[in-house]
Design a protein around this motif. Structure first.
Motif, PDB file in Angstrom:
ATOM      1  N   CYS A 170      53.768  63.773  32.550  1.00 37.88           N
ATOM      2  CA  CYS A 170      52.843  64.906  32.626  1.00 37.88           C
ATOM      3  C   CYS A 170      51.309  64.354  32.902  1.00 37.88           C
ATOM      4  CB  CYS A 170      52.969  66.011  31.583  1.00 37.88           C
ATOM      5  SG  CYS A 170      52.329  65.470  30.012  1.00 37.88           S
ATOM      6  N   THR A 171      50.516  65.070  33.320  1.00 40.66           N
ATOM      7  CA  THR A 171      49.096  65.081  33.233  1.00 40.66           C
ATOM      8  C   THR A 171      48.602  65.260  31.761  1.00 40.66           C
ATOM      9  OG1 THR A 171      48.870  65.466  35.585  1.00 40.66           O
ATOM     10  CG2 THR A 171      46.944  65.455  34.248  1.00 40.66           C
ATOM     11  N   LEU A 172      47.808  64.378  31.184  1.00 36.46           N
ATOM     12  CA  LEU A 172      47.137  64.660  30.033  1.00 36.46           C
ATOM     13  C   LEU A 172      45.910  65.312  30.052  1.00 36.46           C
ATOM     14  CD1 LEU A 172      47.979  61.129  28.327  1.00 36.46           C
ATOM     15  CD2 LEU A 172      49.138  63.253  27.928  1.00 36.46           C
ATOM     16  N   ASP A 225      43.276  48.212  22.952  1.00 38.94           N
ATOM     17  CA  ASP A 225      43.522  46.998  23.279  1.00 38.94           C
ATOM     18  C   ASP A 225      44.958  46.770  24.205  1.00 38.94           C
ATOM     19  OD1 ASP A 225      41.469  45.310  21.611  1.00 38.94           O
ATOM     20  OD2 ASP A 225      42.389  46.809  20.067  1.00 38.94           O
ATOM     21  N   VAL A 226      45.853  47.563  23.841  1.00 42.76           N
ATOM     22  CA  VAL A 226      47.231  47.234  24.475  1.00 42.76           C
ATOM     23  C   VAL A 226      47.716  48.712  24.975  1.00 42.76           C
ATOM     24  CG1 VAL A 226      49.471  46.503  24.401  1.00 42.76           C
ATOM     25  CG2 VAL A 226      47.587  45.409  23.301  1.00 42.76           C
ATOM     26  N   LEU A 227      48.123  48.727  26.135  1.00 49.86           N
ATOM     27  CA  LEU A 227      48.497  50.165  26.713  1.00 49.86           C
ATOM     28  C   LEU A 227      50.141  49.843  27.322  1.00 49.86           C
ATOM     29  CD1 LEU A 227      48.625  53.138  27.394  1.00 49.86           C
ATOM     30  CD2 LEU A 227      47.733  52.336  29.616  1.00 49.86           C
ATOM     31  N   LEU A 228      51.190  50.369  26.588  1.00 53.71           N
ATOM     32  CA  LEU A 228      52.566  50.011  27.113  1.00 53.71           C
ATOM     33  C   LEU A 228      52.830  51.458  27.939  1.00 53.71           C
ATOM     34  CD1 LEU A 228      54.375  49.080  23.836  1.00 53.71           C
ATOM     35  CD2 LEU A 228      53.176  47.613  25.594  1.00 53.71           C
ATOM     36  N   LEU A 229      53.136  51.123  29.182  1.00 52.28           N
ATOM     37  CA  LEU A 229      52.789  52.312  30.281  1.00 52.28           C
ATOM     38  C   LEU A 229      54.006  52.387  31.026  1.00 52.28           C
ATOM     39  CD1 LEU A 229      51.030  54.141  31.580  1.00 52.28           C
ATOM     40  CD2 LEU A 229      50.058  52.671  32.974  1.00 52.28           C
ATOM     41  N   PRO A 230      54.933  53.281  31.243  1.00 49.39           N
ATOM     42  CA  PRO A 230      55.752  53.494  32.008  1.00 49.39           C
ATOM     43  C   PRO A 230      55.508  53.740  33.537  1.00 49.39           C
ATOM     44  CG  PRO A 230      55.562  55.482  31.225  1.00 49.39           C
ATOM     45  CD  PRO A 230      54.496  54.667  30.434  1.00 49.39           C
ATOM     46  N   VAL A 231      56.106  53.005  34.585  1.00 46.15           N
ATOM     47  CA  VAL A 231      55.654  52.981  35.786  1.00 46.15           C
ATOM     48  C   VAL A 231      56.654  53.238  36.884  1.00 46.15           C
ATOM     49  CG1 VAL A 231      53.636  51.188  35.252  1.00 46.15           C
ATOM     50  CG2 VAL A 231      55.992  50.492  36.060  1.00 46.15           C
ATOM     51  N   GLY A 232      57.978  53.611  36.424  1.00 45.36           N
ATOM     52  CA  GLY A 232      58.993  53.552  37.282  1.00 45.36           C
ATOM     53  C   GLY A 232      59.170  55.042  38.071  1.00 45.36           C
ATOM     54  N   GLY A 233      58.659  55.843  37.606  1.00 44.07           N
ATOM     55  CA  GLY A 233      58.703  57.143  38.155  1.00 44.07           C
ATOM     56  C   GLY A 233      60.032  57.898  37.905  1.00 44.07           C
ATOM     57  N   TYR A 234      60.272  58.964  38.643  1.00 47.71           N
ATOM     58  CA  TYR A 234      61.568  59.843  38.752  1.00 47.71           C
ATOM     59  C   TYR A 234      61.746  60.650  37.273  1.00 47.71           C
ATOM     60  CZ  TYR A 234      66.148  61.551  39.755  1.00 47.71           C
ATOM     61  OH  TYR A 234      67.149  62.477  39.805  1.00 47.71           O
ATOM     62  N   TYR A 235      61.700  59.878  36.159  1.00 47.12           N
ATOM     63  CA  TYR A 235      61.888  60.166  34.662  1.00 47.12           C
ATOM     64  C   TYR A 235      60.601  60.145  34.032  1.00 47.12           C
ATOM     65  CZ  TYR A 235      66.781  59.256  35.186  1.00 47.12           C
ATOM     66  OH  TYR A 235      68.415  59.293  35.746  1.00 47.12           O
ATOM     67  N   LEU A 249      46.063  56.813  35.385  1.00 46.18           N
ATOM     68  CA  LEU A 249      45.906  56.860  34.116  1.00 46.18           C
ATOM     69  C   LEU A 249      45.311  55.628  33.623  1.00 46.18           C
ATOM     70  CD1 LEU A 249      46.311  58.555  31.425  1.00 46.18           C
ATOM     71  CD2 LEU A 249      48.919  57.600  31.402  1.00 46.18           C
ATOM     72  N   GLU A 250      45.730  54.463  33.977  1.00 48.52           N
ATOM     73  CA  GLU A 250      45.247  53.236  33.330  1.00 48.52           C
ATOM     74  C   GLU A 250      43.951  53.202  33.722  1.00 48.52           C
ATOM     75  OE1 GLU A 250      43.876  48.985  33.881  1.00 48.52           O
ATOM     76  OE2 GLU A 250      44.315  50.593  35.614  1.00 48.52           O
ATOM     77  N   GLY A 251      43.460  53.683  34.873  1.00 46.07           N
ATOM     78  CA  GLY A 251      42.004  53.497  35.475  1.00 46.07           C
ATOM     79  C   GLY A 251      41.007  54.464  34.635  1.00 46.07           C
ATOM     80  N   ILE A 252      41.539  55.415  33.989  1.00 43.71           N
ATOM     81  CA  ILE A 252      40.874  56.512  32.934  1.00 43.71           C
ATOM     82  C   ILE A 252      40.785  55.854  31.825  1.00 43.71           C
ATOM     83  CG2 ILE A 252      40.957  58.503  31.909  1.00 43.71           C
ATOM     84  CD1 ILE A 252      42.565  59.835  34.517  1.00 43.71           C
ATOM     85  N   LEU A 253      41.922  55.322  31.103  1.00 48.80           N
ATOM     86  CA  LEU A 253      41.935  54.941  29.762  1.00 48.80           C
ATOM     87  C   LEU A 253      41.194  53.320  29.750  1.00 48.80           C
ATOM     88  CD1 LEU A 253      45.348  55.760  28.711  1.00 48.80           C
ATOM     89  CD2 LEU A 253      43.242  57.047  28.342  1.00 48.80           C
ATOM     90  N   ARG A 254      41.276  52.557  30.908  1.00 48.55           N
ATOM     91  CA  ARG A 254      40.912  51.240  30.806  1.00 48.55           C
ATOM     92  C   ARG A 254      41.139  50.211  29.571  1.00 48.55           C
ATOM     93  NH1 ARG A 254      37.229  50.542  34.916  1.00 48.55           N
ATOM     94  NH2 ARG A 254      36.272  48.697  33.940  1.00 48.55           N
ATOM     95  N   PRO A 255      42.607  50.363  29.340  1.00 44.56           N
ATOM     96  CA  PRO A 255      42.812  49.366  28.166  1.00 44.56           C
ATOM     97  C   PRO A 255      42.446  48.066  28.394  1.00 44.56           C
ATOM     98  CG  PRO A 255      44.547  49.821  29.396  1.00 44.56           C
ATOM     99  CD  PRO A 255      43.479  50.791  30.017  1.00 44.56           C
ATOM    100  N   ARG A 256      42.359  46.887  27.336  1.00 42.95           N
ATOM    101  CA  ARG A 256      42.052  45.757  27.885  1.00 42.95           C
ATOM    102  C   ARG A 256      43.382  45.080  28.433  1.00 42.95           C
ATOM    103  NH1 ARG A 256      41.375  41.279  24.123  1.00 42.95           N
ATOM    104  NH2 ARG A 256      41.624  42.679  22.356  1.00 42.95           N
ATOM    105  N   LYS A 277      41.349  56.409  23.981  1.00 44.82           N
ATOM    106  CA  LYS A 277      40.470  55.435  24.616  1.00 44.82           C
ATOM    107  C   LYS A 277      40.126  54.252  23.407  1.00 44.82           C
ATOM    108  CE  LYS A 277      38.532  57.624  28.400  1.00 44.82           C
ATOM    109  NZ  LYS A 277      37.167  58.176  27.945  1.00 44.82           N
ATOM    110  N   ASP A 278      39.524  53.174  24.184  1.00 41.05           N
ATOM    111  CA  ASP A 278      39.237  51.975  23.335  1.00 41.05           C
ATOM    112  C   ASP A 278      40.656  51.140  22.778  1.00 41.05           C
ATOM    113  OD1 ASP A 278      36.860  52.274  23.303  1.00 41.05           O
ATOM    114  OD2 ASP A 278      36.580  53.962  21.697  1.00 41.05           O
TER     115      ASP A 278
END
Length: 207
Positions: free
Chosen positions: A112-114, A126-136, A146-153, A123-124
């Protein structure tokens, strides 16, 4: 210098280690993810984003009993597994871990959209573990937004398909990496992070 060591076990399953304390995220059940071998892990704590078989399997992890010694501050954000308020696939928990000034977020099967207040809590990182595959989950373009909004390192993609494993209905990794200009490919499934780690999209490789 404080460090955070991450180990990817496939799909959305990671181990995170700080101060000799190990947390496992989203262990999958045997035969729940095509092509992945059954897990046999040891940890001090297990965190699952939701109860689907590919994200929760207590039998896959032997617990040490050291949960009381956890060095992590743990926060959760309630979200949805779909873009229909959970009516399609239910709820999803985002986990945020902080230790030694390092902050990690495991997004689970975010679909969903947060809201702005939820984004502020992320925010802030250091690490973002991010699903990217779609469908589910959110797809590659949504994940990149989302990564562009959060800007993790450091961003580590997860929940995608390869030639060897993953659900046929989800996308391959390159759907996401072609949107990135900071990709670093590792020949290992282990990555140690500290405050000197350069910004990157880190691609881990299962052995």
């Amino acid at each position: 210098m404080r460090t955070l060591t991450l180990t990817w076990h496939g799909h959305s399953c990671f181990s995170a280690e700080a101060d000799s304390f190990h947390v496992v995220f989203d262990p999958y059940s045997p035969d729940s993810v095509p092509g992945l071998k059954p897990l046999s892990l040891t940890a001090d704590l297990v965190l699952s984003s939701h109860e689907h078989r590919d994200h929760q399997c207590p039998e896959a992890v032997s617990l040490s009993g050291k949960e009381a010694d956890c060095p992590f501050q743990i926060e959760t954000i309630d979200s949805f597994h779909d873009d229909a308020g959970g009516s399609l696939r239910g709820t999803n928990r985002i986990h945020i871990l902080t230790a030694g000034g390092l902050r990690l977020a495991h997004m689970g099967d975010i679909g969903c959209t947060l809201e702005s207040a939820q984004l502020e809590r992320l925010k802030d990182l250091d690490v973002l573990l991010l699903p990217v595959g779609g469908y589910y989950t959110i797809d590659a373009s949504q994940a990149k937004a989302l990564e562009g909004i959060l800007r993790p390192r450091v961003t580590i993609p997860m929940h995608y398909r390869t030639a060897n494993f993953g659900y046929p209905v989800i996308s391959t990794l390159d759907a996401y990496t072609q949107l990135c200009d900071d990709v670093v490919i590792y020949d290992t499934n282990v990555l140690t992070i500290d405050k000197q780690t350069k910004p990157q999209t880190a691609i881990l490789t299962l052995s």
